[in-house]
Design a protein around this motif. Structure first.
Motif, short mmCIF file in Angstrom:
data_model
loop_
_atom_site.label_atom_id
_atom_site.label_comp_id
_atom_site.label_asym_id
_atom_site.label_seq_id
_atom_site.Cartn_x
_atom_site.Cartn_y
_atom_site.Cartn_z
N PRO A 340 -16.01 -29.80 16.73
CA PRO A 340 -17.27 -30.02 17.46
C PRO A 340 -18.50 -29.68 16.62
O PRO A 340 -19.59 -29.57 17.17
CB PRO A 340 -17.13 -29.04 18.61
N ARG A 341 -18.32 -29.52 15.30
CA ARG A 341 -19.44 -29.12 14.45
C ARG A 341 -20.44 -30.26 14.28
O ARG A 341 -21.65 -30.07 14.44
CB ARG A 341 -18.90 -28.65 13.09
N ASP A 342 -19.95 -31.46 13.95
CA ASP A 342 -20.85 -32.57 13.63
C ASP A 342 -21.11 -33.50 14.80
O ASP A 342 -22.14 -34.18 14.84
CB ASP A 342 -20.26 -33.39 12.46
N GLU A 343 -20.20 -33.58 15.74
CA GLU A 343 -20.37 -34.46 16.91
C GLU A 343 -19.66 -33.84 18.10
O GLU A 343 -18.72 -33.05 17.94
CB GLU A 343 -19.84 -35.87 16.62
N CYS A 344 -20.10 -34.20 19.30
CA CYS A 344 -19.53 -33.58 20.50
C CYS A 344 -19.25 -34.59 21.61
O CYS A 344 -19.15 -34.21 22.78
CB CYS A 344 -20.46 -32.48 21.02
N HIS A 345 -19.15 -35.88 21.26
CA HIS A 345 -18.93 -36.88 22.31
C HIS A 345 -17.62 -37.65 22.17
O HIS A 345 -17.25 -38.40 23.07
CB HIS A 345 -20.10 -37.88 22.36
N SER A 346 -16.90 -37.48 21.09
CA SER A 346 -15.68 -38.28 20.91
C SER A 346 -14.60 -37.91 21.92
O SER A 346 -13.67 -38.69 22.15
CB SER A 346 -15.14 -38.12 19.48
N GLN A 347 -14.71 -36.72 22.53
CA GLN A 347 -13.68 -36.31 23.49
C GLN A 347 -13.86 -36.95 24.86
O GLN A 347 -12.99 -36.82 25.74
CB GLN A 347 -13.67 -34.77 23.63
N LEU A 348 -14.98 -37.65 25.09
CA LEU A 348 -15.30 -38.14 26.43
C LEU A 348 -14.36 -39.23 26.91
O LEU A 348 -14.15 -39.38 28.11
CB LEU A 348 -16.74 -38.68 26.45
N THR A 349 -13.78 -40.01 25.98
CA THR A 349 -13.06 -41.21 26.40
C THR A 349 -11.58 -41.00 26.68
O THR A 349 -10.88 -41.93 27.07
CB THR A 349 -13.17 -42.32 25.32
N PHE A 350 -11.06 -39.80 26.49
CA PHE A 350 -9.61 -39.60 26.59
C PHE A 350 -9.05 -40.15 27.91
O PHE A 350 -8.03 -40.84 27.94
CB PHE A 350 -9.26 -38.12 26.45
N GLY A 351 -9.69 -39.82 29.01
CA GLY A 351 -9.18 -40.26 30.32
C GLY A 351 -9.15 -41.77 30.46
O GLY A 351 -8.26 -42.32 31.12
N PHE A 352 -10.12 -42.45 29.83
CA PHE A 352 -10.19 -43.91 29.95
C PHE A 352 -8.94 -44.58 29.42
O PHE A 352 -8.43 -45.54 30.01
CB PHE A 352 -11.43 -44.43 29.21
N TRP A 353 -8.41 -44.08 28.30
CA TRP A 353 -7.26 -44.76 27.68
C TRP A 353 -6.01 -44.66 28.56
O TRP A 353 -5.18 -45.57 28.58
CB TRP A 353 -6.99 -44.18 26.29
N TYR A 354 -5.88 -43.56 29.31
CA TYR A 354 -4.75 -43.45 30.25
C TYR A 354 -4.89 -44.49 31.36
O TYR A 354 -3.93 -45.16 31.74
CB TYR A 354 -4.71 -42.05 30.87
N ILE A 355 -6.10 -44.57 31.92
CA ILE A 355 -6.33 -45.49 33.03
C ILE A 355 -6.13 -46.93 32.58
O ILE A 355 -5.52 -47.75 33.28
CB ILE A 355 -7.75 -45.28 33.61
N LEU A 356 -6.64 -47.25 31.39
CA LEU A 356 -6.50 -48.62 30.87
C LEU A 356 -5.03 -48.95 30.66
O LEU A 356 -4.58 -50.06 31.02
CB LEU A 356 -7.28 -48.74 29.56
N GLN A 357 -4.28 -48.03 30.09
CA GLN A 357 -2.85 -48.28 29.88
C GLN A 357 -2.12 -48.50 31.20
O GLN A 357 -1.31 -49.40 31.35
CB GLN A 357 -2.21 -47.12 29.12
N ASP A 358 -2.42 -47.63 32.17
CA ASP A 358 -1.76 -47.74 33.47
C ASP A 358 -2.08 -49.07 34.14
O ASP A 358 -1.21 -49.72 34.72
CB ASP A 358 -2.19 -46.56 34.36
N THR A 359 -3.34 -49.48 34.05
CA THR A 359 -3.73 -50.77 34.65
C THR A 359 -3.06 -51.92 33.94
O THR A 359 -2.58 -52.88 34.58
CB THR A 359 -5.27 -50.92 34.57
N PHE A 360 -2.98 -51.85 32.62
CA PHE A 360 -2.36 -52.91 31.83
C PHE A 360 -0.88 -53.05 32.17
O PHE A 360 -0.39 -54.15 32.45
CB PHE A 360 -2.56 -52.58 30.35
#
Length: 955
Positions: A340-360
């Motif tokens: 989290p030193r240089d950026e702090c937003h890359s962790q936001l999308t984790f939940g999306f990939w689960y939902i997208l996979q489940d929907t797919f």
């Protein structure tokens, strides 16, 4: 102190301008004043301009509290006068102070909700018409709009927090729904061009007012196209601002795209997506991290709420917005720099990939096939991104403790997401890991690969070879796990493919964790295990790797005993050497002792005994040496460690069923018992040592079971001596185990019965001497023991304790403050009552002590027990009603006939109703509990208050 204007002002001065003690007194009195009907007499006086700001704020706050909580004190014929006063006072304070004006606006909002629509028809429309610059010429236009927006902001907020009767709530809801389009239209008109700096405050206030109205859900997406454009324009205008994060504007956009009925408007949603997608470019180039985070939160909210829509348009002419959204979220997670030193937003999308996979994977075949060509490459790209983002920081970057913890959580989230990706990419991910390992230039790359291998150990692997080759993409649509043994072998072989030049302690720790993670699979890959064992053996003795080594060794010695046999001697030697050096932490010593026990158990019996002897001689000798030395903290620590180590090895040793010989644990115990007896004697005043002796004995008995009969008497004697010296839960757990094993045995039963009787006498003495609450865990464990006896051997209960005395003490324990102890006592009482009808001595105990039990429970219900702990009493009442209905009726009527019992708030009618409802119900626990809770609220004076609708952990 009398409630009058002068005293209120004096108390306010005391509250704001004195020390903390006087402030607390003033606060208590002022709080009581706010609840008093007399408050109406001075509240308007305190709002006069000549009063202090503190007095004005207190008056405005009191007015709000009275309107919200004591509305019934306002006569109906005073409603119009009260409305006029409120509006006049708001106009009076239009120039400030803002803190007072804000509270007055909240009070007006509460008044609106209380009177709408029965007493003030079209109230909301009236407000929109009334608070207009043209109607208030003496107030600046900007301030008039500010007041209107302030009132509009709090109306929906107050509505969502106030407790209203259902009919009134529904009527207000209809009014709000009807006026919502007009309110949002008004607010939308105030969102002028961002370039107009003069209107900036109004625009900010307008967005703030917009949020609660959007949250009501009465403004669906088709009505929000123009509003969305304006909000996006505002965000775009501030894109280069390093201070303004547009949090409210982006939250409003989020409310729009996540509207509960938004799925009914797919075309509109795609239009809205087209409008908000340019913000992704803002996020990519903005230096304002807060704005970047808020933009990505908006895009993620759209994606998570509408994955079905995205899936349906992929592979069609309408796919472009969906593809851009998904790629923007890939861009989010692939942010440059170290988290989290240089950026702090890359962790936001984790939940999306689960939902997208489940929907797919749950889509119908047609949608699946269209989306496949886009979705699978996305997850392949995601794999590559995650593998890079999971790397530890460069050697020259030092993270703080908080950053290190954030990174640990982040990497765990990546590991979980990698598993999700695996089910979408299969061979691709394994090939990617292999290529990365082969071409790695830094130890961080290698460590990241190993961590992915560890995370994939959680996959449900098959037990035999399965082909996953598929000529049609849709074959992957089957959600059944079709993973092959070949893939698992490829993964585990990565562990022995680490470039030698990149091996360091971090890599060794990761390899050890991986060795433990795949423990149950090494039986099919003994060659890989054989290559990992030397690393494991060497790392046991290294302080920087010993933790991971001992954890891995414990896992593999538990899961794959036959596979590890060829390495048992080397591992035992390394364990013994590491233990002898004395550098290991206590928990590492205990893990090694567990592993030693498991390793010894797979050796031939004679070899096992010869290898076991040095361990036992050394550690028993250490205990004897401590006993012969002068007492010291160092000696005590050594003693505790040796007792724990011996208890651990006793629990892990086992003997093959085909070996007809004394179990090794029994041999240890025979050697150890005299020493334990001496320890118990010398350390009788030390609770930690006594507890550890009992733990050691408990571990041994749990391992030996019936085979400990030959040493039963010394075990009982030592345990009893320990318990009499220092009551502890381990002794009670051991007592319960011994009773289950030997309590009904003709030969040893008498020993156990006498043992339990002595334990009972000691525990009862503890409770009777008012020390039970100090040792709540002990009392709780004792009732668990007693409950076990009364359920499984009720005919023996009277031999282990006086049933009447036991019943009395369990009743007394219901008044303890510890909820877990109360629960165990009540559970025992339920079992006692339920089993008693078959045993006259138990019947007599219930009949003689049942009235005291009921009296105690009523006290608890009346207020002596927190409301969160009332559920257990429903079980006791049900048991009494099933087995002693006539007695219960007589006891309840007699007890509740007492005046002011359990409290003065309980009326004769409420008591009679409670008795009637309790006696009526003999089966439904939930109904009994509802009656108990209702009566408890009456007794505590909470009926009609906010607490009536809230669970509480307090009285």
């Amino acid at each position: 102190m009398e409630i009058n204007l002068e005293n209120v002002e004096r108390a306010l001065a005391q509250f704001y301008h004195t020390n903390s003690t006087l402030q607390a007194e003033a606060h208590q009195w002022l709080t009581a004043v706010q609840s008093s009907p007399n408050a109406w007499a001075f509240v308007w006086e305190l709002l006069q301009p000549n009063r202090t700001c503190e007095a004005q704020f207190f008056a405005a706050n009191t007015l709000h509290m009275k309107l919200m909580k004591q509305w019934n004190e306002v006569p109906q014929d005073q409603y119009e006068n009260l409305k006029t006063k409120l509006l006049e006072t708001i106009i009076q304070y239009s120039a400030g102070p803002k803190i007072v004006l804000n509270r007055l606006c909240i009070a007006l909002s509460t008044f609106v909700i209380q009177t709408t629509p029965r007493f003030w028809t079209n109230s909301l429309q009236d407000l929109l018409n009334l608070i207009q610059p043209g109607n208030l010429p003496n107030i600046p236009e900007e301030r008039t709009i500010w007041i209107l927006l302030e009132v509009l902001t709090v109306i929906p907020e107050e509505f969502q927090t106030m407790t209203l009767v259902q009919a009134h709530e529904q009527a207000v809801r209809r009014e709000l729904e009807e006026v919502t389009p007009k309110v949002i239209s008004l607010i939308e008109n105030l969102l002028e061009n961002p370039e107009n700096e003069a209107a900036q405050e109004i625009r900010s206030q307008a967005v703030k007012a917009l949020l609660p109205w959007l949250s009501l859900g009465y403004h669906p997406p088709p009505m929000c196209i123009q509003l969305t454009n304006k909000l996006v324009s505002i965000v775009g205008y501030y894109a280069g601002d390093l201070v303004e994060s547009c949090e409210a504007e982006l939250e409003a956009l989020t409310q729009i795209v996540t509207h509960p009925n938004s799925h009914l408007y797919p075309k509109v949603l795609l239009d809205i997506l087209d409008i908000i997608l340019p913000l992704r470019l803002t996020a990519m180039h903005s230096k304002n991290q807060d704005m970047v985070v808020n933009i990505y939160k908006l895009l993620i909210a759209f994606g998570e709420a509408h994955t079905k829509l995205l899936m349906c348009v992929l592979g069609t002419p309408l796919a472009t917005p969906a593809e851009l959204l998904i790629h923007s979220l890939l861009q989010c997670i692939s942010a440059e720099g170290q988290y989290p030193r240089d950026e702090c937003h890359s962790q936001l999308t984790f939940g999306f990939w689960y939902i997208l996979q489940d929907t797919f994977t749950s889509s119908d075949k047609e949608v699946y096939l269209k989306a496949y060509r886009f979705i699978v490459p996305v997850y392949k790209q995601l794999c590559s991104i995650l593998l890079v983002k999971s790397r530890l920081p460069p050697d020259d970057m030092v993270l703080t403790a908080s950053e290190t913890e954030l990174l640990r959580i982040y990497r765990q989230d990546i590991a979980d997401t990698i598993v999700c990706c695996y089910y979408m990419t299969r061979d691709y991910l394994i090939d990617l890991l292999t290529k990365t390992m082969t071409s790695a230039q830094t130890w961080q790359e290698v460590e990241a690969v190993i961590e992915v291998v560890i995370s994939l150990s959680e996959v449900s692997w098959p037990c035999n070879e399965e082909s996953i080759t598929s000529s049609q993409p849709f074959d992957n649509y089957d959600t059944t796990d079709r993973t092959s043994l070949r893939q698992r072998e490829q993964l585990t072989r990565l562990l022995v493919s680490v470039p030698p030049g990149l091996v360091n302690n971090r890599i060794i720790n990761s390899l050890n964790h991986a060795t433990g993670a795949y423990a149950e699979w090494w039986s099919t890959q003994r060659d890989v295990l054989g290559q990992l064992i030397p690393t494991l053996v060497a790392s046991i003795q290294n302080p920087e790797t010993s933790t991971s080594a001992t954890m891995a060794l414990k896992d593999i010695t538990r899961e794959c005993t036959t596979s590890i046999l060829p390495y048992a001697e080397d591992l035992l030697n390394s364990c013994q050497e590491a233990l002898n050096k004395g550098r290991l932490k206590q928990v590492e010593c205990l893990r090694l002792m567990y592993s030693v026990g498991r390793l010894l158990s797979i050796l031939p019996y004679d070899v096992m005994l010869s290898r076991l002897e040095p361990f036992i001689c050394l550690y028993v000798g250490d205990i004897e040496r401590v006993l012969n030395e002068q007492a010291s903290s160092q000696g005590k620590n050594m003693l505790l460690l040796r007792l724990r180590m011996l208890g651990t090895i006793c629990s892990s040793l086992y003997l093959s069923e085909n070996v007809k010989a004394d179990p090794p644990t029994l041999l240890i115990l025979r050697r150890l018992l005299p020493v334990l007896n001496q320890v118990a004697s010398q350390y009788s005043n030390d609770s930690s040592v006594i507890q550890e002796i009992c733990n050691c004995l408990k571990s041994s008995v749990q391992s030996l079971l019936e085979r400990c009969e030959s040493v039963l008497e010394p075990i009982v004697n030592i345990t009893l001596a320990c318990y009499n010296a220092q009551a502890n839960t381990a002794a009670l757990d051991l007592t319960k185990k011994l009773f289950m094993l030997f309590g009904k045995n003709g030969g040893t039963g008498e020993i156990i019965i006498n043992f339990v009787r002595s334990i009972s006498m000691t525990t009862m003495s503890l409770i009777m001497n008012n020390k039970g609450s100090e040792a709540a865990d002990v009392v709780q464990a004792y009732y668990q023991l007693a409950n076990n006896i009364v359920k499984k051997s009720p005919s023996l209960l009277h031999l282990t304790a006086d049933p009447g005395q036991l019943f009395k003490l369990a009743t007394l324990s219901l008044l303890f403050p510890e909820n877990s102890t109360v629960k165990s006592a009540a559970t025992f009482l339920c079992s006692f009552i339920t089993q008693s009808r078959e045993h006259m001595i138990l019947v007599n105990a219930v009949q003689e002590n049942g009235e005291h039990l009921v009296h105690t429970m009523i006290r608890c219900i009346g207020g002596e027990t927190p409301r969160s702990g009332l559920d257990i009493f429903s079980d006791v009442f049900l048991a009494l009603n099933k087995k002693y209905c006539d007695y219960l009726a007589r006891w309840l009527n007699s007890i509740l006939a007492q005046e002011n019992f359990p409290t003065e708030r309980a009326t004769t009618e409420s008591k009679a109703q409670f008795t009637k409802m309790i006696l009526r119900e003999r089966a439904n626990r939930h109904k009994v509990l509802d009656r108990i809770k209702e009566f408890s609220l009456i007794c505590r004076g909470l009926v009609g208050t906010d607490y009536h609708h809230q669970p509480s952990n307090t009285n």
